[in-house]
Design a protein around this motif. Structure first.
Motif, PDB file in Angstrom:
ATOM      1  N   THR A  60       0.842  -1.193   0.000  1.00 13.12           N
ATOM      2  CA  THR A  60       0.000   0.000   0.000  1.00 13.12           C
ATOM      3  C   THR A  60       0.871   1.234   0.000  1.00 13.12           C
ATOM      4  O   THR A  60       1.886   1.309   0.696  1.00 13.12           O
ATOM      5  CB  THR A  60      -0.910   0.006   1.238  1.00 13.12           C
ATOM      6  OG1 THR A  60      -0.097  -0.089   2.407  1.00 13.12           O
ATOM      7  CG2 THR A  60      -1.867  -1.167   1.183  1.00 13.12           C
TER       8      THR A  60
ATOM      9  N   ARG B 176      -3.692   5.413   1.636  1.00 11.89           N
ATOM     10  CA  ARG B 176      -4.087   5.525   3.028  1.00 11.89           C
ATOM     11  C   ARG B 176      -4.609   6.905   3.400  1.00 11.89           C
ATOM     12  O   ARG B 176      -4.949   7.132   4.551  1.00 11.89           O
ATOM     13  CB  ARG B 176      -2.907   5.169   3.932  1.00 11.89           C
ATOM     14  CG  ARG B 176      -2.405   3.737   3.774  1.00 11.89           C
ATOM     15  CD  ARG B 176      -1.530   3.331   4.931  1.00 11.89           C
ATOM     16  NE  ARG B 176      -0.346   4.143   5.034  1.00 11.89           N
ATOM     17  CZ  ARG B 176       0.836   3.784   4.548  1.00 11.89           C
ATOM     18  NH1 ARG B 176       0.974   2.648   3.880  1.00 11.89           N
ATOM     19  NH2 ARG B 176       1.897   4.559   4.698  1.00 11.89           N
ATOM     20  N   HIS B 177      -4.620   7.819   2.437  1.00 11.12           N
ATOM     21  CA  HIS B 177      -5.053   9.185   2.716  1.00 11.12           C
ATOM     22  C   HIS B 177      -6.016   9.650   1.623  1.00 11.12           C
ATOM     23  O   HIS B 177      -6.012   9.139   0.505  1.00 11.12           O
ATOM     24  CB  HIS B 177      -3.856  10.142   2.779  1.00 11.12           C
ATOM     25  CG  HIS B 177      -2.944   9.882   3.939  1.00 11.12           C
ATOM     26  ND1 HIS B 177      -2.028   8.851   3.935  1.00 11.12           N
ATOM     27  CD2 HIS B 177      -2.800  10.514   5.133  1.00 11.12           C
ATOM     28  CE1 HIS B 177      -1.362   8.867   5.083  1.00 11.12           C
ATOM     29  NE2 HIS B 177      -1.804   9.868   5.823  1.00 11.12           N
TER      30      HIS B 177
ATOM     31  N   PRO C 150      -5.862  10.955   6.908  1.00  5.02           N
ATOM     32  CA  PRO C 150      -5.857   9.496   6.769  1.00  5.02           C
ATOM     33  C   PRO C 150      -7.277   8.967   6.684  1.00  5.02           C
ATOM     34  O   PRO C 150      -8.207   9.505   7.286  1.00  5.02           O
ATOM     35  CB  PRO C 150      -5.140   9.018   8.035  1.00  5.02           C
ATOM     36  CG  PRO C 150      -5.329  10.117   9.012  1.00  5.02           C
ATOM     37  CD  PRO C 150      -5.369  11.383   8.221  1.00  5.02           C
TER      38      PRO C 150
ATOM     39  N   ASN D  64      -8.039   3.296   8.540  1.00  5.02           N
ATOM     40  CA  ASN D  64      -6.635   3.034   8.837  1.00  5.02           C
ATOM     41  C   ASN D  64      -6.175   3.679  10.135  1.00  5.02           C
ATOM     42  O   ASN D  64      -5.034   3.494  10.533  1.00  5.02           O
ATOM     43  CB  ASN D  64      -5.753   3.539   7.690  1.00  5.02           C
ATOM     44  CG  ASN D  64      -5.998   2.766   6.408  1.00  5.02           C
ATOM     45  OD1 ASN D  64      -6.297   1.582   6.448  1.00  5.02           O
ATOM     46  ND2 ASN D  64      -5.891   3.440   5.280  1.00  5.02           N
TER      47      ASN D  64
ATOM     48  N   ASP E 107       0.252   8.630   9.290  1.00 11.10           N
ATOM     49  CA  ASP E 107      -0.966   7.829   9.406  1.00 11.10           C
ATOM     50  C   ASP E 107      -1.866   8.279  10.540  1.00 11.10           C
ATOM     51  O   ASP E 107      -3.034   7.888  10.575  1.00 11.10           O
ATOM     52  CB  ASP E 107      -0.604   6.351   9.616  1.00 11.10           C
ATOM     53  CG  ASP E 107       0.136   5.785   8.417  1.00 11.10           C
ATOM     54  OD1 ASP E 107      -0.060   6.327   7.314  1.00 11.10           O
ATOM     55  OD2 ASP E 107       0.903   4.815   8.590  1.00 11.10           O
TER      56      ASP E 107
END
Length: 488
Positions: free
Chosen positions: A146, A151-152, A175, A179, A219
């Motif tokens: 990933t 993730r954002h 994020p 996640n 994250d």
């Protein structure tokens, strides 16, 4: 005695069929049957076609539904109906193997979910990546491959300035809720741009590579970027004479309130990362909103008298220049517009001259977006920000933040002509507990030229900030020390 002919065109009496009695007319060629014109089907026509009944007009958007109805029929059961619908979809789009995910992205439905609360927003599925306004088919990725963009998600918006009423553009990179390991919203890291800069200088510090440390995009926190008035995607001020460091700090609070109302992030825990003149804007915002400050990083900027370093530390000459800008704003605005235009037209020569004089230590391709943005900068707002920064001082705010043991980072450059050595010493004396990083070969564009060293300094700062925050939370929960009172 001749008669005078009448002037103009003579109107003759039309001939009757008797006049052509003795003249034979040629027989026309027979028209083939397939070429003959069929009777019109238009409702205004006096004669409609008896063999082709009129049908209601259909738009292109309704053809899929009509095709499905024709395939379904009237006497099929539910299973056959579903199979027919699937077959119709495949027949209508044989060349588009796009798999459309469920749900909708951030738009009208996204705003409704933001109004309902955090629970609804966490359960709202999001669309996949888009190219040219269409969904892109993405194959399933392995679990350990990933990327940061997966993730954002980035959300944009704009809000009107309190003091001027012009539009302020902002963007939030947060994020994805699935996640986030902890419950609740992600805290915010606010980026404050410098004078005559948009967001290009942060691009090299967003996503980490194998060589650079991952410093800004994380994250467990959201990243908020916004443009000053007359810069980037923000609008031009209606009255540039009202622009000041205080008004820019109010614009920052307006942006944070807009993010808070939409429920996109936790605006009660804010980390400030400022560059150049943005350092004064960030500290001025801390003067009245220190209870929300989680940490502050000042990169290649000063906290007061921004024009003194340009005049080699002679504050008297800097004050005279600032007063002249305030006295003749229109003249200086026209001159500055001409200077910006010439710099853009001859950007390569201007960059070469700046490198020869030692002002810049970056390559031309890396710094080319800066010259392209000069044509966008509003000269009147630029001059008012410059003169207001010369009169403004936030040295006391920096000392108070250090006294409250808030994590601070001061990054200076050895080749920076806009922040001289005396300004660095003032900041170090005002905040002795702050983390101090000096990059010897960094000019004022050090975030582009010395990106690796500055990214490492910011990464260490974020780690120290998280350790300090967790330690203070444990100390307060154990009752080792009472909560601090507000200094202002």
């Amino acid at each position: 005695q001749g008669r005078v002919p009448a002037m103009g065109r003579t109107i003759r009496k039309p001939k009757t069929p008797d006049d052509h009695a003795g003249v034979s007319s040629p027989t026309p060629w027979p028209i083939p049957k397939e070429v003959r014109r069929a009777p019109s089907t238009h409702p205004a026509s006096p004669q409609e076609s008896p063999v082709k009944p009129r049908l209601p007009r259909r738009s292109g958007r309704n053809r899929a539904g009509s095709k499905q109805k024709q395939l379904l029929g009237d006497g099929e059961d539910d299973d056959d109906a579903e199979a027919a619908v699937v077959g119709a979809d495949e027949a209508l789009s044989p060349l588009s193997p796009v798999t459309t995910p469920n749900g909708v992205g951030f738009g009208a439905a996204g705003r409704d979910n933001a109004a309902r609360g955090d629970a609804d927003r966490n359960n709202t599925p999001r669309t996949g990546p888009r190219i040219d306004g269409q969904l892109k088919s993405t194959p399933p990725k392995p679990k350990n491959t990933t990327t940061e963009t997966d993730r954002h998600e980035e959300i944009g918006g704009r809000v009107r300035s309190r003091s001027d009423g012009a539009w302020i553009a902002w963007s939030l990179l947060r994020p994805i809720q699935a996640n986030i390991q902890t419950t609740g919203k992600a805290p915010v890291t606010v980026l404050c741009n410098g004078l005559s800069n948009d967001q290009f200088q942060w691009d090299g510090l967003l996503f980490g590579t194998e060589r650079d440390a991952r410093c800004l995009v994380r994250d467990n926190r959201a990243l908020l970027r916004w443009d000053l008035l007359g810069h980037g995607n923000s609008g031009d001020p209606h009255d540039f004479r009202a622009v000041s460091i205080q008004s820019l700090a109010d614009d920052l609070e307006t942006v944070l309130l807009d993010v808070h109302r939409r429920g996109l992030a936790d605006t009660t825990k804010i980390t400030l990362v400022a560059y150049s003149l943005g350092c004064q804007v960030a500290l001025e915002w801390c003067r009245t909103h220190a209870q929300y400050v989680k940490g502050a990083a000042l990169v290649l900027g000063t906290v007061r008298h921004c024009m003194s370093s340009v005049f080699c530390g002679f504050n008297v000459f800097a004050n005279v220049a600032a007063r002249a800008m305030d006295a003749f704003p229109t003249v200086f605005a026209v001159a500055w517009r001409l200077l910006f235009t010439l710099t853009y037209w001859f950007s390569w020569y201007a960059h070469t001259l700046a490198r020869v004089l030692g002002v810049l230590r970056v390559s031309y391709p890396e710094f080319k977006p800066f010259y392209a943005h000069l044509t966008r900068v509003h000269p009147g707002a630029y001059l008012k920000m410059l003169s207001s920064g010369q009169k403004h001082s936030a040295l006391d705010v920096l000392a108070l933040l250090d006294r409250r043991e808030i994590p601070l980072l001061l990054v200076t450059g050895g080749k920076d002509v806009t922040v001289r050595k005396h300004a660095m010493e003032e900041m170090r004396q005002a905040a002795p507990r702050a983390q101090y990083v000096h990059v010897p070969n960094a000019c004022h564009a050090g975030m582009v030229g010395e990106r690796f060293l500055i990214s490492q300094a910011l990464d260490d700062f974020f780690r120290a900030e998280e350790e300090t925050t967790s330690f203070n939370a444990k100390r307060l929960s154990l009752g080792l020390s009472p909560p601090r009172e507000r200094y202002w």
